[in-house]
Design an enzyme around this catalytic site. Structure first.
Site, short mmCIF file in Angstrom:
data_model
loop_
_atom_site.label_atom_id
_atom_site.label_comp_id
_atom_site.label_asym_id
_atom_site.label_seq_id
_atom_site.Cartn_x
_atom_site.Cartn_y
_atom_site.Cartn_z
N ASP A 21 -44.79 -77.89 13.34
CA ASP A 21 -44.26 -76.64 12.79
C ASP A 21 -44.91 -76.34 11.44
OD1 ASP A 21 -42.66 -74.39 12.68
OD2 ASP A 21 -40.99 -75.43 11.73
N ARG A 34 -51.95 -65.65 10.86
CA ARG A 34 -51.26 -66.78 11.47
C ARG A 34 -52.19 -67.62 12.35
NH1 ARG A 34 -45.76 -67.00 11.58
NH2 ARG A 34 -45.84 -68.05 13.60
N SER A 66 -43.54 -73.22 23.02
CA SER A 66 -42.21 -73.15 23.62
C SER A 66 -42.07 -71.87 24.44
CB SER A 66 -41.13 -73.18 22.54
OG SER A 66 -41.09 -71.95 21.84
N ASN A 69 -41.85 -68.91 22.29
CA ASN A 69 -43.06 -68.43 21.64
C ASN A 69 -43.69 -67.23 22.35
OD1 ASN A 69 -44.20 -71.77 20.66
ND2 ASN A 69 -42.95 -70.27 19.54
#
Length: 248
Positions: A21, A34, A66, A69
């Protein structure tokens, strides 16, 4: 990769799980997009895999993507999938060289076809790896895992191949996507967040948690080793008292 010293008898977890994370926050701190954080995280993945294998860890599970996501901006998801394909292709020779087997858990059929193809090829090429198994959790969630396991058990019951009173914890474990893989003894989470984020909900029942404030792109071999050292200081009681463990 160097082998773990035979003189080192301190306990090493057979299975370590990692919630990677902080990529987005890391990129923001650096003034980048990002995806820059995701790209920069590859070094952290590589060093963690190497450190785990050197320490004698048998299974390393990385929470790579995930089910939640998928709700991220489309351009970020697309870039992530492209990065995933590139990374798997680039790292497969290293996995082969170090006898590391690649597996995947999750709804991998929801991944782009190119990702599914690269993943399947890498898993086939590395299937003989015996030093460590690297498990990628892709389009995965703990609730999905429990749901799909329940559906499969219900199908077996309906077909008469399984009786309700035969269902035990071991039965459930056998229907999960991690069947055949021991539960993690250690969970590492970066970025300081104190939650498990729908990851391995059943499997983490007695897992030791190690949370570091480091953002994932900054995580390195020495940080993995620090997590192992912290784990080695823990007393795992599984509901018993310290005195009971001493007697046994």
């Amino acid at each position: 990769m160097a082998a773990r010293s035979e003189k080192d008898t301190s306990p090493i977890p057979a299975h370590v799980a990692v919630i990677m994370d902080g990529n987005g926050r890391w990129a923001k701190q650096k003034g980048g997009l990002r995806i820059f954080g995701h790209q920069s995280a590859i070094t952290a993945v590589r060093e963690t895999v190497e450190a785990a294998a050197e320490a004698g860890v048998r299974f390393l599970t990385l929470y790579a993507f995930s089910t939640e996501n998928w709700a991220r901006p489309a351009h970020e998801v697309t870039a992530l999938m492209q990065l995933l394909v590139h990374t798997i292709r680039q790292e497969t020779p290293t996995l082969l060289k170090n006898s590391i087997r690649l597996q995947a858990i999750g709804q991998t059929e929801s991944l782009p076809v190119s990702c599914q193809r690269e993943l399947a090829e890498a898993m086939e090429l590395t299937q003989a790896g015996s030093r460590m198994t690297l498990v990628l959790a892709l389009s995965y969630s703990g609730r999905w895992d429990l749901t799909q396991a329940s559906r499969r058990m219900a199908t077996e019951v309906a077909a008469g191949r399984l009786q309700p009173d035969q269902i035990t914890e071991q039965t459930m474990a056998g229907f999960l996507s991690t069947a055949g893989i021991p539960d993690p003894e250690l969970l590492i989470r970066t970025s300081g967040e104190q939650r498990i984020s729908n990851f391995l909900l059943w499997q983490l029942a007695y897992t030791e948690l190690y949370i570091t404030n480091l953002l994932w792109p900054d995580f390195r071999r020495e940080h993995f080793q620090e997590a192992l050292q912290a784990y080695q200081q823990r007393e795992r009681r599984f509901g018993k008292t310290s005195e009971q463990l001493t007697v046994s």
